[in-house]
Write an enzyme that holds these catalytic residues in place. Structure first.
Site, PDB file in Angstrom:
ATOM      1  N   GLU A   1      27.540 -14.773   3.115  1.00 37.25           N
ATOM      2  CA  GLU A   1      28.822 -14.559   3.781  1.00 37.25           C
ATOM      3  C   GLU A   1      29.010 -15.576   4.915  1.00 37.25           C
ATOM      4  O   GLU A   1      30.102 -16.125   5.096  1.00 37.25           O
ATOM      5  CB  GLU A   1      28.908 -13.115   4.309  1.00 37.25           C
ATOM      6  CG  GLU A   1      30.072 -12.806   5.227  1.00 37.25           C
ATOM      7  CD  GLU A   1      31.457 -13.042   4.614  1.00 37.25           C
ATOM      8  OE1 GLU A   1      31.561 -13.260   3.406  1.00 37.25           O
ATOM      9  OE2 GLU A   1      32.437 -13.031   5.392  1.00 37.25           O
TER      10      GLU A   1
ATOM     11  N   LYS B   1      45.421 -15.921   1.229  1.00 36.27           N
ATOM     12  CA  LYS B   1      44.779 -14.677   1.657  1.00 36.27           C
ATOM     13  C   LYS B   1      44.592 -13.719   0.490  1.00 36.27           C
ATOM     14  O   LYS B   1      43.594 -13.029   0.402  1.00 36.27           O
ATOM     15  CB  LYS B   1      45.655 -14.024   2.743  1.00 36.27           C
ATOM     16  CG  LYS B   1      45.097 -12.735   3.314  1.00 36.27           C
ATOM     17  CD  LYS B   1      43.932 -13.014   4.217  1.00 36.27           C
ATOM     18  CE  LYS B   1      43.286 -11.747   4.735  1.00 36.27           C
ATOM     19  NZ  LYS B   1      41.895 -12.014   5.136  1.00 36.27           N
TER      20      LYS B   1
ATOM     21  N   LYS C   1      31.989 -18.287   5.291  1.00 37.39           N
ATOM     22  CA  LYS C   1      32.851 -18.356   6.482  1.00 37.39           C
ATOM     23  C   LYS C   1      32.937 -19.776   6.990  1.00 37.39           C
ATOM     24  O   LYS C   1      34.012 -20.279   7.277  1.00 37.39           O
ATOM     25  CB  LYS C   1      32.270 -17.421   7.556  1.00 37.39           C
ATOM     26  CG  LYS C   1      33.244 -16.675   8.367  1.00 37.39           C
ATOM     27  CD  LYS C   1      33.876 -15.454   7.749  1.00 37.39           C
ATOM     28  CE  LYS C   1      34.420 -15.625   6.380  1.00 37.39           C
ATOM     29  NZ  LYS C   1      34.806 -14.436   5.682  1.00 37.39           N
TER      30      LYS C   1
ATOM     31  N   CYS D   1      51.376 -16.543  -5.308  1.00 34.98           N
ATOM     32  CA  CYS D   1      52.595 -16.900  -4.607  1.00 34.98           C
ATOM     33  C   CYS D   1      53.203 -15.611  -4.088  1.00 34.98           C
ATOM     34  O   CYS D   1      52.735 -14.516  -4.381  1.00 34.98           O
ATOM     35  CB  CYS D   1      53.546 -17.562  -5.575  1.00 34.98           C
ATOM     36  SG  CYS D   1      52.780 -18.929  -6.449  1.00 34.98           S
TER      37      CYS D   1
ATOM     38  N   ASN E   1      55.481 -15.210  -9.376  1.00 36.80           N
ATOM     39  CA  ASN E   1      54.080 -15.152  -8.966  1.00 36.80           C
ATOM     40  C   ASN E   1      53.258 -14.786 -10.184  1.00 36.80           C
ATOM     41  O   ASN E   1      53.518 -13.744 -10.802  1.00 36.80           O
ATOM     42  CB  ASN E   1      53.882 -14.089  -7.875  1.00 36.80           C
ATOM     43  CG  ASN E   1      52.402 -13.806  -7.627  1.00 36.80           C
ATOM     44  OD1 ASN E   1      51.572 -14.711  -7.722  1.00 36.80           O
ATOM     45  ND2 ASN E   1      52.080 -12.562  -7.330  1.00 36.80           N
ATOM     46  N   GLY E   2      52.306 -15.628 -10.541  1.00 42.64           N
ATOM     47  CA  GLY E   2      51.461 -15.327 -11.697  1.00 42.64           C
ATOM     48  C   GLY E   2      51.218 -16.591 -12.498  1.00 42.64           C
ATOM     49  O   GLY E   2      51.449 -17.704 -12.023  1.00 42.64           O
TER      50      GLY E   2
ATOM     51  N   ARG F   1      49.964 -15.375   1.186  1.00 39.76           N
ATOM     52  CA  ARG F   1      49.688 -15.394  -0.254  1.00 39.76           C
ATOM     53  C   ARG F   1      49.677 -16.811  -0.827  1.00 39.76           C
ATOM     54  O   ARG F   1      49.341 -17.005  -1.997  1.00 39.76           O
ATOM     55  CB  ARG F   1      50.741 -14.578  -1.000  1.00 39.76           C
ATOM     56  CG  ARG F   1      50.819 -13.140  -0.548  1.00 39.76           C
ATOM     57  CD  ARG F   1      51.993 -12.459  -1.192  1.00 39.76           C
ATOM     58  NE  ARG F   1      51.735 -12.190  -2.580  1.00 39.76           N
ATOM     59  CZ  ARG F   1      51.242 -11.061  -3.056  1.00 39.76           C
ATOM     60  NH1 ARG F   1      50.956 -10.093  -2.223  1.00 39.76           N
ATOM     61  NH2 ARG F   1      51.042 -10.888  -4.335  1.00 39.76           N
TER      62      ARG F   1
ATOM     63  N   GLU G   1      34.847 -22.215   4.366  1.00 38.33           N
ATOM     64  CA  GLU G   1      36.281 -22.064   4.092  1.00 38.33           C
ATOM     65  C   GLU G   1      37.152 -22.516   5.256  1.00 38.33           C
ATOM     66  O   GLU G   1      38.286 -22.923   5.039  1.00 38.33           O
ATOM     67  CB  GLU G   1      36.643 -20.643   3.631  1.00 38.33           C
ATOM     68  CG  GLU G   1      36.599 -19.572   4.668  1.00 38.33           C
ATOM     69  CD  GLU G   1      36.940 -18.191   4.107  1.00 38.33           C
ATOM     70  OE1 GLU G   1      37.829 -18.079   3.271  1.00 38.33           O
ATOM     71  OE2 GLU G   1      36.305 -17.211   4.558  1.00 38.33           O
TER      72      GLU G   1
ATOM     73  N   TRP H   1      51.365 -20.979  -4.046  1.00 38.24           N
ATOM     74  CA  TRP H   1      49.980 -21.442  -4.126  1.00 38.24           C
ATOM     75  C   TRP H   1      49.883 -22.094  -5.501  1.00 38.24           C
ATOM     76  O   TRP H   1      50.011 -21.416  -6.523  1.00 38.24           O
ATOM     77  CB  TRP H   1      49.017 -20.273  -3.998  1.00 38.24           C
ATOM     78  CG  TRP H   1      47.584 -20.687  -3.989  1.00 38.24           C
ATOM     79  CD1 TRP H   1      46.874 -21.137  -2.920  1.00 38.24           C
ATOM     80  CD2 TRP H   1      46.689 -20.706  -5.109  1.00 38.24           C
ATOM     81  NE1 TRP H   1      45.586 -21.440  -3.304  1.00 38.24           N
ATOM     82  CE2 TRP H   1      45.447 -21.178  -4.639  1.00 38.24           C
ATOM     83  CE3 TRP H   1      46.806 -20.374  -6.448  1.00 38.24           C
ATOM     84  CZ2 TRP H   1      44.340 -21.327  -5.465  1.00 38.24           C
ATOM     85  CZ3 TRP H   1      45.708 -20.522  -7.284  1.00 38.24           C
ATOM     86  CH2 TRP H   1      44.473 -20.994  -6.784  1.00 38.24           C
TER      87      TRP H   1
ATOM     88  N   HIS I   1      11.577 -23.563  -4.179  1.00 34.38           N
ATOM     89  CA  HIS I   1      11.868 -23.755  -5.612  1.00 34.38           C
ATOM     90  C   HIS I   1      13.003 -24.752  -5.820  1.00 34.38           C
ATOM     91  O   HIS I   1      13.619 -24.770  -6.879  1.00 34.38           O
ATOM     92  CB  HIS I   1      12.207 -22.410  -6.259  1.00 34.38           C
ATOM     93  CG  HIS I   1      11.079 -21.426  -6.161  1.00 34.38           C
ATOM     94  ND1 HIS I   1       9.913 -21.574  -6.865  1.00 34.38           N
ATOM     95  CD2 HIS I   1      10.931 -20.318  -5.404  1.00 34.38           C
ATOM     96  CE1 HIS I   1       9.091 -20.575  -6.561  1.00 34.38           C
ATOM     97  NE2 HIS I   1       9.681 -19.806  -5.670  1.00 34.38           N
TER      98      HIS I   1
HETATM   99  C1  AGP Z   1      37.134 -14.283   2.664  1.00 31.17           C
HETATM  100  O1  AGP Z   1      36.963 -14.961   3.857  1.00 31.17           O
HETATM  101  C2  AGP Z   1      37.853 -14.961   1.638  1.00 31.17           C
HETATM  102  N1  AGP Z   1      39.088 -15.419   2.106  1.00 31.17           N
HETATM  103  C3  AGP Z   1      37.839 -14.409   0.226  1.00 31.17           C
HETATM  104  O2  AGP Z   1      36.570 -14.648  -0.264  1.00 31.17           O
HETATM  105  C4  AGP Z   1      38.205 -12.934  -0.047  1.00 31.17           C
HETATM  106  O3  AGP Z   1      37.251 -12.086   0.491  1.00 31.17           O
HETATM  107  C5  AGP Z   1      38.330 -12.724  -1.568  1.00 31.17           C
HETATM  108  O4  AGP Z   1      39.379 -13.515  -2.046  1.00 31.17           O
HETATM  109  C6  AGP Z   1      38.542 -11.286  -1.955  1.00 31.17           C
HETATM  110  O5  AGP Z   1      39.699 -10.768  -1.395  1.00 31.17           O
HETATM  111  P1  AGP Z   1      39.962  -9.215  -1.351  1.00 31.17           P
HETATM  112  O6  AGP Z   1      38.931  -8.607  -0.481  1.00 31.17           O
HETATM  113  O7  AGP Z   1      41.349  -9.079  -0.796  1.00 31.17           O
HETATM  114  O8  AGP Z   1      39.860  -8.723  -2.766  1.00 31.17           O
END
Ligand code: AGP
Length: 613
Positions: A485, A608, A489, A2, A102-103, A27, A492, A76, A508
């Site tokens: 990766e 984020k 992408k 948060c 936050n936490g 956040r 998400e 969040w 496998h």
């Molecule tokens: C990436 O597209 C993601 N949103 C996520 O996996 C991100 O890379 C991950 O949470 C790590 O974040 P950071 O690089 O800020 O530590």
């Protein structure tokens, strides 16, 4: 994950706190809330809303409120769904105490049990427990400070909170344990926030609360103390930052803007690393001799950062000949740890605030090991806590889906692997220069190939693949972590189930998933032997009527012919293949999500900056 903000001073605070929240909405964006004490009679006023900040703004427009002291929150969800009741601020029974947090309070169940009967709970959150507990403690202790210390002694977990107490209308109460919190010092006013970007432009004088500390802030004073009550000196930092995030430069989404910024971001990152000269060693906290003596490297990160490190493993092992491990921060913390004295631990994180990565770094540091942070945010907790640091220069990344942070991480690590190889006399200064040149070339390829393929992606391919329910991503060697990766992408932002596999593993198990309906993205490699293996994998897929979208390099005609759709890339330096393919891969995922009309910059359920474990 948060965000919390607070203000006490001579100005009305509603607009500046809402503005701060809009900068921190990355956040978390499940719900939002605001509380202040009325400027006339210190009456508590508040508004909370499920959903995005815009909904809170609408509520505040309908029910105007303002004051000279206030707090705000974007959420969040960790405990309880996104409802008005679960939105912050939370209150005690009498609404004397308002708190934003936050936490995660790990012992909230026990605390709630102790308080039940005497207090009425209206939410499912861990935070509300703190409001009720603090109110009880205020009744028991003579001073706010003593009540706060008693609170810190009772609660367990990670927290950064800001408390507004109606009975002390001139002060905000702050506490921090493992979650970030800072204070901005203005003229006759103080700001508090999870991230100083919330008040960038208002002040650049910042106090980052050390871990396990509390503060009481008034408009012209700060009292900082540890959990034993010892007063601590204030370390005021001048932070050079500007808020540029809201601009999309004419693009519909931040993600698209950030995809297009990658060439510039790679240039900025490589140029700044190249310009460091011998200051590189002091920055990463090693002498040249120590760097030559490194016997192994361990990277620790999450998500995209972990993928960047998995790609970089090939750089360090092949170019600098240093055995390298790549660890998922969330797993590493619970596994046996065998410290090696001549090993170097690199925590990699765009934000520098990811809770799992930070906790892993702390664990390694506690073992006396050398640590480096590789991050995009100079003012981040990771930079402050690691033994040394290196920065990527991607510029602020706003979209939840990481794009330019990923490519700059890969570029920075390629540069560093070559730099260590130079120091170990494995490569010559000329080869080092060539490596830098290769990075500039691949940045150009990344950009040019988006231009080359953007029309067919927008007009045909995004429509063709947007309604698929699942997708498989295959690679080998360095293109395998890139496939992971790419899968991340797509999933998400489009919510299409996507899975990355090493192509050699296909038979496998995953081959059972192959049918004419499931797109299979296959990322090629320039090495002839690995390429031949990939061709064989493509044939296995085609023999089962599979549908292939291949990312190939010039001259790889056999694979091209097997593909239902092919993107052809110019040849680049070995090991820079993933960077060449990055732009098209991201643009493709972006267009699919756009076709589905999804909230690309803020996908559902995500945030984020992942500041909870
Ligand atoms: C990436 O597209 C993601 N949103 C996520 O996996 C991100 O890379 C991950 O949470 C790590 O974040 P950071 O690089 O800020 O530590």
């Amino acid at each position: 994950m948060c965000s919390v903000v607070g203000y006490v001073g001579n100005a009305y605070c509603k607009d500046l706190l809402v503005e701060g929240l809009s900068r921190l909405e990355y956040r978390g964006y499940d719900s939002a809330g605001f509380a202040c004490l009325s400027a006339d009679d210190n009456r508590l006023m508040y508004a909370k809303s499920p959903g995005r900040l815009i909904q809170l703004k609408e509520l505040l427009d309908k029910n105007p409120m303002d004051g000279f002291i206030g707090i705000g929150h974007t959420r969040w969800s960790t405990h309880g769904t996104s409802t008005q009741e679960n939105a912050h601020p939370h209150f005690d029974c009498k609404k004397r105490i308002s708190i934003v947090h936050n936490g995660i309070i790990e012992n909230h169940h026990t605390l709630r049990g102790d308080l039940l009967g005497k207090h009425l709970f209206v939410s499912d959150t861990d935070t509300e427990v703190v409001a009720h507990l603090f109110e009880s403690l205020c009744a028991q202790y003579a001073t706010c400070k003593d009540a706060l210390l008693a609170l810190a002694a009772r609660i367990e977990g990670a927290y950064a909170f800001i408390i507004l107490d109606n009975e002390s209308p001139d002060q905000l109460i702050l506490a921090r344990h493992r979650s970030p919190l800072c204070i901005g010092i203005g003229e006759g006013q103080m700001y508090a926030a999870s991230d100083p970007i919330a008040f960038a432009g208002k002040t650049n004088k910042v106090v980052f609360l050390p871990d396990a500390t509390c503060a009481i802030i008034k408009k012209d004073s700060i009292e900082l103390f540890d959990f034993k009550g010892n007063f601590l000196p204030l370390e005021v930092k001048t932070v050079d930052f500007a808020w540029l995030g809201a601009e999309k430069d004419g693009h519909e989404h931040h993600m698209l803007k950030e995809i297009y910024e990658q060439k510039r971001a790679i240039h900025a990152t490589v140029s700044s690393l190249a310009a460091m000269g011998d200051t590189l060693w002091s920055s990463i906290g090693l002498t040249k001799e120590q760097s030559r003596a490194i016997t192994s490297l361990s990277f620790i990160g999450c998500g995209t950062s972990w993928h960047a490190a998995r790609i970089a493993q090939f750089f360090f092992e092949k170019i600098a000949r240093i055995p390298t491990r790549v660890l998922l921060a969330s797993e590493f913390r619970y596994m046996p740890f065998f410290p090696e004295q001549k090993s170097m631990y690199v925590a990699i994180s765009q934000s520098g605030e990811t809770a799992d990565t930070l906790e892993a770094l702390r664990l390694v540091k506690d073992m006396g090991m050398a640590t480096i942070a590789l991050t995009n945010v100079a003012s981040s907790t990771l930079v402050r806590e690691a033994g040394g640091f290196l920065l990527t220069h991607a510029g602020q990344e706003m979209a939840v889906a990481s794009t330019k942070a990923f490519s700059t991480q890969v570029a920075a690590l390629y540069w560093l692997a070559n730099r260590l190889a130079l120091e170990k006399e494995i490569i010559t200064p000329e080869q080092m220069q060539a490596a830098e040149h290769d990075l500039f070339v691949v940045a150009q390829v990344l950009e040019d190939t988006i231009e080359l393929y953007k029309h067919i992606i927008v007009e045909t391919l995004a429509k063709r693949y947007a309604h698929k329910t699942k997708a498989i991503f295959l690679g080998r060697h360095i293109s395998y972590p890139f496939a992971m990766e790419a899968a991340l992408k797509l999933k998400e932002i489009s919510y299409i189930f996507s899975q990355g596999y090493p192509a050699g593993e296909l038979k496998h198990g995953p081959l059972a998933l192959v049918d004419a309906e499931t797109p299979i993205f296959l990322f090629s490699h320039q090495d002839p032997l690995i390429y031949q293996k990939l061709v064989a994998n493509a044939q296995e897929v085609k023999a089962r009527s599979g549908h292939i979208i291949a990312f190939v390099f010039e001259g790889q005609d056999e694979l091209c012919k097997l593909a239902d759709q092919a993107f052809v890339f110019p040849r680049v330096a070995p090991l820079l293949e993933p960077l060449a393919m990055t732009g098209v891969m991201q643009f493709f995922a972006y267009q699919v999500a756009k076709e589905l009309e999804l909230p690309i910059d803020k996908p559902r359920n995500l945030a984020k900056s992942v500041t909870v474990e």
